[in-house]
Motif scaffolding. Sequence first.
Motif, PDB file in Angstrom:
ATOM      1  N   PHE A 100      -2.917  -4.372  -4.689  1.00 21.39           N
ATOM      2  CA  PHE A 100      -1.917  -4.685  -3.678  1.00 21.39           C
ATOM      3  C   PHE A 100      -1.106  -5.902  -4.081  1.00 21.39           C
ATOM      4  CE2 PHE A 100      -0.161  -5.079   0.482  1.00 21.39           C
ATOM      5  CZ  PHE A 100      -0.191  -6.423   0.821  1.00 21.39           C
ATOM      6  N   VAL A 101       0.211  -5.842  -3.793  1.00 26.25           N
ATOM      7  CA  VAL A 101       1.093  -6.973  -4.051  1.00 26.25           C
ATOM      8  C   VAL A 101       1.660  -7.513  -2.743  1.00 26.25           C
ATOM      9  CG1 VAL A 101       3.208  -7.749  -5.179  1.00 26.25           C
ATOM     10  CG2 VAL A 101       1.702  -6.121  -6.342  1.00 26.25           C
ATOM     11  N   ALA A 102       2.288  -6.630  -1.964  1.00 25.59           N
ATOM     12  CA  ALA A 102       2.935  -7.070  -0.728  1.00 25.59           C
ATOM     13  C   ALA A 102       3.190  -5.866   0.168  1.00 25.59           C
ATOM     14  CB  ALA A 102       4.249  -7.791  -1.026  1.00 25.59           C
ATOM     15  N   ALA A 103       3.339  -6.134   1.461  1.00 25.97           N
ATOM     16  CA  ALA A 103       3.648  -5.076   2.421  1.00 25.97           C
ATOM     17  C   ALA A 103       4.518  -5.636   3.534  1.00 25.97           C
ATOM     18  CB  ALA A 103       2.371  -4.470   2.998  1.00 25.97           C
ATOM     19  N   LYS A 112       2.088 -14.827  -3.388  1.00 25.08           N
ATOM     20  CA  LYS A 112       2.557 -15.812  -2.410  1.00 25.08           C
ATOM     21  C   LYS A 112       3.341 -16.929  -3.083  1.00 25.08           C
ATOM     22  CE  LYS A 112      -1.120 -15.022   0.962  1.00 25.08           C
ATOM     23  NZ  LYS A 112      -2.344 -15.564   1.599  1.00 25.08           N
ATOM     24  N   GLY A 113       4.509 -17.221  -2.523  1.00 24.95           N
ATOM     25  CA  GLY A 113       5.335 -18.294  -3.037  1.00 24.95           C
ATOM     26  C   GLY A 113       6.259 -17.890  -4.163  1.00 24.95           C
ATOM     27  N   ARG A 114       6.027 -16.710  -4.749  1.00 32.76           N
ATOM     28  CA  ARG A 114       6.874 -16.254  -5.861  1.00 32.76           C
ATOM     29  C   ARG A 114       7.603 -14.946  -5.551  1.00 32.76           C
ATOM     30  NH1 ARG A 114       4.650 -14.895 -10.739  1.00 32.76           N
ATOM     31  NH2 ARG A 114       2.760 -14.079  -9.727  1.00 32.76           N
ATOM     32  N   PHE A 115       6.942 -14.065  -4.806  1.00 34.29           N
ATOM     33  CA  PHE A 115       7.513 -12.755  -4.514  1.00 34.29           C
ATOM     34  C   PHE A 115       7.909 -12.688  -3.038  1.00 34.29           C
ATOM     35  CE2 PHE A 115       4.814 -10.313  -7.906  1.00 34.29           C
ATOM     36  CZ  PHE A 115       5.316 -11.140  -8.882  1.00 34.29           C
ATOM     37  N   THR A 116       8.965 -11.924  -2.761  1.00 34.43           N
ATOM     38  CA  THR A 116       9.405 -11.702  -1.389  1.00 34.43           C
ATOM     39  C   THR A 116       9.677 -10.223  -1.183  1.00 34.43           C
ATOM     40  OG1 THR A 116      10.435 -13.897  -1.287  1.00 34.43           O
ATOM     41  CG2 THR A 116      11.088 -12.293   0.388  1.00 34.43           C
ATOM     42  N   ILE A 117       9.020  -9.650  -0.178  1.00 39.60           N
ATOM     43  CA  ILE A 117       9.272  -8.263   0.171  1.00 39.60           C
ATOM     44  C   ILE A 117      10.229  -8.225   1.353  1.00 39.60           C
ATOM     45  CG2 ILE A 117       7.263  -8.091   1.716  1.00 39.60           C
ATOM     46  CD1 ILE A 117       6.915  -5.177   0.711  1.00 39.60           C
ATOM     47  N   SER A 118      11.142  -7.274   1.311  1.00 44.22           N
ATOM     48  CA  SER A 118      12.094  -7.116   2.413  1.00 44.22           C
ATOM     49  C   SER A 118      12.460  -5.642   2.521  1.00 44.22           C
ATOM     50  CB  SER A 118      13.347  -7.966   2.182  1.00 44.22           C
ATOM     51  OG  SER A 118      14.021  -7.576   0.997  1.00 44.22           O
TER      52      SER A 118
END
Length: 121
Positions: free
Chosen positions: A47-50, A64-70
């Motif tokens: 898992f990376v992000a949801a 956290k702090g590097r990737f942004t999901i939108s």
Amino acid sequence: QVQLVESGGGLVQAGGSLRLSCAASGRTFSRYVMAWFRQAPGKERVFVAAINWSGTTDYADSAKGRFTISRDNAKNTVYLQMNSLKPEDTAVYSCAAGPDIGIRTYDYGYWGQGTQVTVSS
């Protein structure tokens, strides 16, 4: 049914950025939780992000702090902005759709084919 197609992968130097996109088919996109997973060579998919329909997000510690999901529900698209990339981020990145936020692959019933991200040192 939801069909997912990822794009935006490529080769980038350490410290660089990439933005992945995942385009979804279907009129019910906004109802689904969308997630990103990655699988490095010889390793399990993790898992990376949801993000859910209202914008609530969850991230793996490594993201956290590097990737942004939108997400853009009008465009049926979910994004993963990746900054400060490291060689250990090298993997095939896949997007997935499911009913609730979860960190396990079995939490998601629909998957894209994946896009390769390679970070050189």
